[in-house]
Design an enzyme around this catalytic site. Structure first.
Site, PDB file in Angstrom:
ATOM      1  N   SER A   1       0.841  -1.195   0.000  1.00 34.24           N
ATOM      2  CA  SER A   1       0.000   0.000   0.000  1.00 34.24           C
ATOM      3  C   SER A   1       0.881   1.253   0.000  1.00 34.24           C
ATOM      4  O   SER A   1       1.560   1.523  -0.969  1.00 34.24           O
ATOM      5  CB  SER A   1      -0.962  -0.046   1.189  1.00 34.24           C
ATOM      6  OG  SER A   1      -1.947   0.932   1.084  1.00 34.24           O
TER       7      SER A   1
ATOM      8  N   HIS B   1      -4.575  -0.350  -3.855  1.00 40.14           N
ATOM      9  CA  HIS B   1      -6.022  -0.553  -3.668  1.00 40.14           C
ATOM     10  C   HIS B   1      -6.756  -0.097  -4.914  1.00 40.14           C
ATOM     11  O   HIS B   1      -7.800   0.551  -4.860  1.00 40.14           O
ATOM     12  CB  HIS B   1      -6.527   0.226  -2.449  1.00 40.14           C
ATOM     13  CG  HIS B   1      -5.939  -0.213  -1.154  1.00 40.14           C
ATOM     14  ND1 HIS B   1      -6.293  -1.386  -0.523  1.00 40.14           N
ATOM     15  CD2 HIS B   1      -4.997   0.361  -0.360  1.00 40.14           C
ATOM     16  CE1 HIS B   1      -5.624  -1.511   0.614  1.00 40.14           C
ATOM     17  NE2 HIS B   1      -4.821  -0.471   0.725  1.00 40.14           N
TER      18      HIS B   1
ATOM     19  N   GLU C   1      -6.160  -5.283  -5.311  1.00 39.30           N
ATOM     20  CA  GLU C   1      -6.106  -5.949  -4.023  1.00 39.30           C
ATOM     21  C   GLU C   1      -5.634  -7.393  -4.210  1.00 39.30           C
ATOM     22  O   GLU C   1      -5.842  -7.995  -5.261  1.00 39.30           O
ATOM     23  CB  GLU C   1      -7.490  -5.917  -3.373  1.00 39.30           C
ATOM     24  CG  GLU C   1      -7.959  -4.512  -3.005  1.00 39.30           C
ATOM     25  CD  GLU C   1      -8.265  -3.627  -4.208  1.00 39.30           C
ATOM     26  OE1 GLU C   1      -8.629  -4.166  -5.273  1.00 39.30           O
ATOM     27  OE2 GLU C   1      -8.111  -2.407  -4.099  1.00 39.30           O
TER      28      GLU C   1
END
Length: 298
Positions: free
Chosen positions: A146, A188, A215
């Site tokens: 992330s 994401h 994801e």
């Protein structure tokens, strides 16, 4: 052109919670991409079969909880030397003990959270320089999930709403770690609908390639330019090299951005993309066949 000896693994994060693979373990498991083999792949890319890993939780607001999850995950994978660095402020990154540990580690992983915290705290520090040097000169593996993935590039997305993207100025940009240039990484990507955000980031910085990490998915980057998709979801490539028209320099902030000629690719597990040539390959074997054919022609 020189290329790094090390490897990057950028992980897109996850929305759904996983469960412990072994019912004998009582503790619930929260690192979703473990079951998909991404952390295992991280360990497998390290030459040392008994590696020392440093997990840096700086980006997270809950570093102890995040660190505990990684310790559990690496423990299940048989890695007995997974250590945590809870570096919270700039002065922490200057501590000799952390510098010595990053010099000795076989791999490093930056957790998720806020990518701006990573660049603020590590910035132009000796700590980051050591990571740079080892990535370029050694078989050193740098991973990030992330925010940790987004901070890898020279140009970094700091923030911006998905719903307001493609309105000039809606995506906030900054400087990342600079481990890889010519790309912009977003995470994401699929479930949060960040297509417009990455398109705006790419068209704002001409001749770049956007890497949108879905994801449960990551990319392994070797030689500084070869991307292999790992995990179960998609990686979306946004290629700005062919853009032949955009109004971005002619409009006021907040106005809609027009783009013509932008190319996109969707990569599933095992697909490979060459950042330099912007060529798509079905798998690594296809890359090897292409290289062999080029040598034969030469």
């Amino acid at each position: 052109m020189d290329k790094p000896k090390g490897k990057l693994i950028a992980i897109g994060g996850n929305e759904d919670k996983g469960s412990y693979p072994n019912p004998k373990h009582k503790k619930k498991y929260y690192l979703d991409f473990f079951e998909l083999g991404i952390l295992k792949r991280f360990l497998n890319e390290i030459p040392n079969r008994n590696p020392t890993i440093e997990v840096i939780t700086t980006a997270s607001l809950i570093p102890e909880e995040v660190g505990e999850r990684y310790e559990s995950a690496f423990g299940i994978l048989g890695c007995e030397n997974a250590n945590l660095m809870h570096i919270r402020e700039e002065e922490d990154a200057l501590k000799p003990e952390y510098l010595e540990r990053i010099r000795k580690a076989d791999g490093v992983l930056f957790s998720g959270g806020d990518q701006s915290r990573l660049t603020r705290i590590f910035g132009e520090t000796e700590f980051l320089q050591i990571v740079h040097d080892r990535y370029w000169q050694e078989d050193f593996v740098v991973a990030g999930t992330s925010a940790g993935a987004m901070a890898m590039s020279e140009i970094m997305i700091k923030g911006g709403s998905s719903t307001e993207s493609l309105l000039r100025g809606s995506v906030k940009m900054g400087r990342g770690f600079g481990l890889i240039s010519g790309v912009i990484i977003d995470s994401h990507f699929v479930i949060r609908g960040r297509f417009g955000r990455l398109m705006e980031a790419v068209v704002t910085h001409p001749k770049t390639v956007g890497i949108g990490l879905g994801e449960d998915t990551g990319v392994l980057i070797t030689d500084g330019h070869m991307i292999e998709t790992i995990g179960s979801n998609l990686v979306v490539i946004v290629d700005g090299h062919g853009v032949d028209y955009t109004n971005i320099n002619d409009i006021e902030p907040g106005r809609p951005i027009a783009i013509s000629g932008m190319m996109m690719h969707a990569l599933a597990k095992g697909n490979v993309f060459n950042i330099n040539t912007r060529a798509f390959y079905k798998d690594k074997e296809a890359v090897e066949r292409n290289e062999l054919a080029s040598e034969t022609r030469g």
